[in-house]
Design a protein around this motif. Structure first.
Motif, short mmCIF file in Angstrom:
data_model
loop_
_atom_site.label_atom_id
_atom_site.label_comp_id
_atom_site.label_asym_id
_atom_site.label_seq_id
_atom_site.Cartn_x
_atom_site.Cartn_y
_atom_site.Cartn_z
N UNK A 182 0.83 -1.21 0.00
CA UNK A 182 0.00 0.00 0.00
C UNK A 182 0.86 1.25 0.00
N UNK A 183 1.94 1.17 0.77
CA UNK A 183 2.83 2.32 0.86
C UNK A 183 3.55 2.55 -0.46
N UNK A 237 2.26 2.07 -3.33
CA UNK A 237 1.30 2.79 -4.15
C UNK A 237 1.30 4.28 -3.82
N UNK A 238 1.34 4.57 -2.51
CA UNK A 238 1.38 5.97 -2.09
C UNK A 238 2.62 6.64 -2.66
#
Lengths: 345, 520
Positions: free
Chosen positions: B183-184, B186-187
């Protein structure tokens, strides 16, 4: 590989392979623990407790006289401990302060007798700052270990002091009615002038360490020197500055004590470096650097002084003083360890 | 920042003919790189290729020996990281390089703190600005808590936020995703897209090919300190990229190989080492394999694929989230190197200077160091036994020296490595893990060490060979396990045991389709 529901990043990753062990089932620390973890709070608490206990036990303990004497007697080591705090927070150590303290006394008296009080202050700050500059340059620019460098200047400067005084044969003294002597012997509101000077210096450096970019740099370098370097901080210059400040303050403290004694002694202040380090550590500053507070150091200095008063009140031989102070230091370090352990759980 | 935005614009940052030498190593040899506005430029290469050195030269950590840097076409010399940052060149290092004892906010604004009118730091403003900044990048963290209390991924994202917040025109990211969750990542990619749109130029270092192909426009490949390729990434087949990184020509040549087929049911059908489903979150993902006595199994893959970590896991030097390692059929307690060593596992570390050799001691002392308890009686060391053992190994491994008393620091790299091998053999291991056994030693000595390894296997040892050199793996192994991002992606045996196949496997390209990257 989609972002989470709210598209944000998780803050806590229990069990992540960080340098600091993070326990998955960590409870939040209690309010008490968190309060004690604030730099200096633990030392202040212990100080207040000792004062209360002492006052309850002995009527003479909370006399103004006792306060005057304790504060005056510890204002010199207190000023030394300011510089020591900066050096230790930045990740260094300065063992030379005791010798520099003696040098400050000798130079100050010389300066006073050859031009007056202003010259005394200027010469002391420059000469003792120069010792700090030597320490700082060797540590900061040549990458030498601070322990060894300042051990060398501890010996070297003490030797220099003996040289300047013909091994103590010539004792320079100042007229007891001079302005210079007033710096040590004068009183304001019945308290000695050095007490106020020490308090003023503590206030100034408290702001410096906590509220200025320089102070933040000192803390960051102690926290991670490589990170501070890569973040573009002037690491070497800041390190040198801490040693210069430490040397200059030790010299000024020595000069003030010489003013109080109206003469300079070459044998004074042996072992002051260890006392100052003890006060700093008791005040909650980590010996490994990275964080610390001058409020804590002030509490540490007074605490050691109050322990001394306890010994006197208990009518124990004064040789017990160091035994108790040493024992207390161990207690403090163990407490620090425990608190830090809890902090990381 | 008043430069035209078209792709053909003059470079924001340029390095021309940079040389950098360290004692004994030419880390950068005539390397040039140019970086344009709004470009995401991949910088790739194997370990020791010179990526980190180049970054450090670009950011003022090291001065170059020769060559010139240009910033907005003006010749520049950055004397310190601070000077580079002041010019708008910001760097995110692989290891989080923030101060762990300080709060997130202080780390974000260290060196450019907001001040009150009195010149003191305005912590209220700092905290507010920090919160806004982290919000902007969707990073949730207490800005007043010490950094060390935050997760590693969050710390890395804070490092990103710091780098970006400094009004940067160039951002250098050195393996920024190595400690990030999916997820990070993607950020982070979102951040990169926004930076690109703003016209910031980015140098992106990573070994994860999928990431490179997703976000990078151009690529520069370094190998052994030299620039071997630079150009657009889109048209470059993944296989070609990996081949360039590893320095292998794509020739259909199969190296000669040990006759004994690994599938044979010879006298050593029972594996001595069995690795079953070992997993460590973010590092190793369900890896299983077995090694029989006399067998040499290679571990291949790009840097960071999990080769060294697998070796460390077998030695018990890694805590595992799942899976077991068994020696001689008995499961060895994970996380305890001493238990693994007692069970018969020995590991030759990747960096012998850092983790192995004691240069100021003699060959004799270096060899018997770990085995002294076995060579002593009643707590006293038997000199006679020690001399025997040392003489045997010096002869068996052909250690060339004036005698057992010669200091190891004065030996050549190859002979040092043999001394290390002898030390491991003193422990009578059954499983030998060799991590880059021939790195940093000259060509002649390499061959000798390889021959020695062959002999040891022939004597019945099970060998796990970790190497970045495809030739060494293909020539030296009976079987090659290919890793990628902590997973076994292929196992090469028999006919497929060729450098060509290995390069294909590492690049994750099917044998016959040497075009277009295949995404998972």
């Amino acid at each position: 590989m989609m972002p989470g529901g709210d598209g944000s990043v998780v803050t806590q990753e229990p069990g992540s392979p960080g340098a600091h062990a993070v326990r998955p089932s960590g409870r939040l620390p209690s309010t008490f623990t968190r309060l004690m973890q604030r730099d200096g709070v633990a030392a202040l608490t212990a100080l207040v407790l000792l004062l209360v206990v002492g006052s309850l036990l002995w009527p003479s303990f909370h006399s103004l006289d006792n306060a005057r004497n304790t504060l005056l007697g510890n204002s010199y080591i207190g000023i030394v401990a300011i510089g020591m705090t900066l050096v230790i927070v930045s990740g260094g150590i300065d063992l030379s302060v005791g010798s520099v303290f003696a040098l400050g006394g000798v130079i100050g008296v010389y300066g006073n007798n050859h031009g007056g009080v202003l010259l005394a202050v200027a010469m002391t700050v420059v000469a003792c700052g120069a010792v700090g500059l030597l320490n700082g340059v060797l540590v900061g620019y040549f990458g030498l270990a601070p322990f060894i460098v300042t051990l060398a200047t501890l010996f070297g400067v003490r030797g220099l002091v003996y040289q300047l005084t013909n091994a103590g044969a010539t004792t320079a003294s100042v007229p007891s009615d001079s302005t210079f002597a007033y710096l040590g012997t004068g009183t304001w509101f019945t308290f000695g002038v050095p007490v106020f000077l020490a308090i003023g210096l503590y206030a100034a450096f408290h702001l410096t360490l906590g509220r200025t970019p320089f102070g933040l740099a000192v803390q960051s370098i102690g926290g991670s020197e490589s990170a501070a370097t890569l973040m573009g901080l002037a690491v070497r210059r800041v390190k040198v500055s801490t040693y210069v400040i430490c040397g200059a303050l030790a010299g000024v403290a020595g000069m003030l004590q010489a003013a109080q004694l109206v003469s300079a002694s070459p044998i004074i202040a042996t072992g002051y470096e260890l006392q100052a380090i003890a006060a700093v550590v008791i005040g909650g500053t980590l010996l490994t650097g990275g964080s610390g507070s001058l409020l804590g150091t002030a509490a540490g200095v007074v605490l050691l002084g109050v322990i001394n008063s306890f010994i006197v009140e208990l009518q124990l031989d004064s040789t017990w003083n160091n035994v108790v102070s040493g024992g207390f230091l161990i207690v403090v370090v163990v407490m620090q360890r425990l608190l830090n352990y809890r902090r990381s759980t | 920042m008043t430069f035209s935005t078209d792709p053909g614009s003059p470079p924001v940052l340029e390095a021309r003919g940079v040389n950098k030498e360290f004692p004994g190593v030419k880390a950068l040899d005539d390397v040039s790189l140019s970086l344009h506005k709004g470009e995401v430029h991949a910088l790739v290469g194997e370990n020791g290729a010179g990526k980190s050195t180049l970054i450090k030269v670009l950011t003022g950590v090291y001065p170059q020996d020769a060559g010139q840097l240009f910033h907005h076409q003006v010749p520049v010399t950055f004397r310190s990281p601070g000077a580079a940052q002041a010019a708008g060149i910001s760097t995110i290092y692989q290891e989080v390089n923030l101060v762990p004892t300080q709060s997130a906010a202080r780390n974000l604004y260290l060196g450019r703190e907001p001040r009150t009118r009195l010149g003191l730091i305005d912590f209220t403003a700092m905290h507010r600005a920090a919160r806004e900044l982290l919000d902007e990048y969707s990073i949730r963290a207490d800005v007043e808590a010490p950094l060390a209390s935050l997760g590693l991924g969050t710390q890395q994202m804070i490092a990103v936020a710091r780098a970006v917040a400094i009004d940067a025109n160039v951002v250098i990211m050195d393996e920024p995703t190595s400690s990030l969750e999916a997820r990070e990542v993607e950020t982070l990619f979102g951040v990169i897209d926004r930076l690109r749109a703003r016209g910031v130029a980015i140098i992106y270092v990573s070994h994860r090919l999928d990431e490179l192909y997703r976000i990078c426009d151009t690529v520069t490949v370094l190998r052994d300190g030299k620039l071997v390729h630079t150009g657009p990434l889109a048209g470059l087949p993944r296989l070609q990229l990996v081949a360039t990184m590893l320095g292998r020509e794509l020739l259909a040549q199969t190296k000669r190989h040990s006759e004994s087929d690994e599938q044979s049911e010879g006298p050593y059908a029972e594996p001595v080492l069995e690795v079953r489903n070992i997993t460590r979150r973010g590092v190793l993902d369900n890896i299983s394999f077995a090694v029989r006595p006399g067998e040499i199994v290679g571990l291949g893959g790009l840097l960071g694929a999990g080769r060294t970590e697998t070796g460390m896991a077998v030695l018990g030097a890694q805590d595992l989230d799942a899976g077991t390692v068994a020696v001689d059929g008995r499961v060895v307690r994970a996380g305890s190197p001493s238990a693994s060593i007692a069970a018969g596992v020995a590991l030759l570390p990747e960096d012998r200077k850092l983790e192995g050799i004691l240069p100021s001691l003699s060959i004799r002392d270096n060899i018997v160091l770990a085995a002294l308890p076995r060579l002593s009686r009643a707590g006293l060391v038997s000199d006679r036994k020690v001399d025997e053992v040392v003489a045997t190994f010096m002869k068996q491994l052909h250690i060339r020296a004036t005698g057992p008393d010669q200091k190891v620091g004065t030996l050549s790299g190859g002979n040092q490595q043999k001394v290390m091998l002898a030390r491991l053999l003193c422990l009578n291991p059954k499983v030998l893990i060799l991590d880059e056994p021939t790195r940093g030693i000259d060509v002649g000595a390499k061959t000798e060490v390889r021959v020695t390894i062959d002999e040891l296997a022939a004597a019945g040892l099970a060998v796990l060979l970790i190497s970045s050199e495809t030739e060494e793996l293909v020539d030296g192994s009976d079987r090659i396990i290919v890793l990628r991002e902590g997973q076994v992606t292929d196992v090469l045996t028999g006919d497929r045991l060729s450098e060509d196949e290995l390069v294909r496997a590492i690049a994750s390209v099917e044998p016959d389709t040497s075009e277009e990257p295949t995404d998972d």
